[in-house]
Design an enzyme around this catalytic site. Sequence first.
Site, mmCIF file in Angstrom:
data_model
loop_
_atom_site.group_PDB
_atom_site.id
_atom_site.type_symbol
_atom_site.label_atom_id
_atom_site.label_comp_id
_atom_site.label_asym_id
_atom_site.label_seq_id
_atom_site.Cartn_x
_atom_site.Cartn_y
_atom_site.Cartn_z
ATOM 1 N N LYS A 83 65.877 15.757 38.757
ATOM 2 C CA LYS A 83 66.146 16.908 39.633
ATOM 3 C C LYS A 83 65.076 17.969 39.395
ATOM 4 C CE LYS A 83 70.557 19.125 40.782
ATOM 5 N NZ LYS A 83 71.756 19.680 40.109
HETATM 6 C C1 E4P Z 1 74.477 20.583 42.305
HETATM 7 O O1 E4P Z 1 73.682 19.757 41.969
HETATM 8 C C2 E4P Z 1 74.647 21.873 41.624
HETATM 9 O O2 E4P Z 1 74.609 21.632 40.234
HETATM 10 C C3 E4P Z 1 75.954 22.518 41.945
HETATM 11 O O3 E4P Z 1 76.513 22.031 43.124
HETATM 12 C C4 E4P Z 1 75.907 24.016 41.880
HETATM 13 O O4 E4P Z 1 77.176 24.524 42.192
HETATM 14 P P1 E4P Z 1 77.604 26.035 41.912
HETATM 15 O O5 E4P Z 1 76.987 26.893 42.953
HETATM 16 O O6 E4P Z 1 79.102 26.014 42.025
HETATM 17 O O7 E4P Z 1 77.120 26.373 40.518
#
Ligand code: E4P
Length: 217
Positions: A83
């Site tokens: 990522k």
């Molecule tokens: C996805 O890969 C992210 O880690 C996640 O959806 C972030 O979510 P949040 O905005 O609830 O922290």
Amino acid sequence: MKFFVDTADVSEIRAMAQTGLLDGVTTNPSLIAKSGRKMAEVIAEICALTNGPVSAEVTATDFDTMLAEGRYLRAIAQNVCVKVPLTEAGLRTCRALADEGTKVNVTLCFSAVQALLAAKAGAAFISPFVGRLDDIGQDGMQLIADVVQIYRNYAFSTEVLVASVRHPVHVLTAAKLGAHVATMPPATIRALFKHPLTDRGLEAFLADWQKTGQSIL
Ligand code: E4P
């Protein structure tokens, strides 16, 4: 539509995998920090619980170090998906890793043109954050509609991974729009199972069944 769980809590992931509904896992530096564990160790454990992609995020911000981190992370297991953040260096890293055959999830996407860049950089997944857009008074789901349309217009193979999902209506709308994946915290996945009429109906069926004095086995 694929369901990914957004957590680095191994016991939660194990429970989700047992439902047979889990298609992958996403993590981020905040979730790894919350687990209180070593990143490489926890990612290896998660990768053994699912055959689906497990997103592990780089933490450098310059190209050379991001690339080195990405190569390190992908070597942990064959289903690691690296990522990277949606920055210029992140997309350069995405292209380099994709050219080496590594799956890349481009994260922290908040606009459709950012998503267009990620697809051109060879991302396997783009992660638009719907909840965080809603939080600042913008329409997270409009972003999903725009990205799905743009990717269809140009037949990009990048999958739309709806992130920052907060409730079942996000999932419903994303599914109607044709998004490929939704990643959710375990509590949101559990909320998808629930309906008050299911609970009430089951209670009535079981009460009537008990009156018969029968048992199936
Ligand atoms: C996805 O890969 C992210 O880690 C996640 O959806 C972030 O979510 P949040 O905005 O609830 O922290």
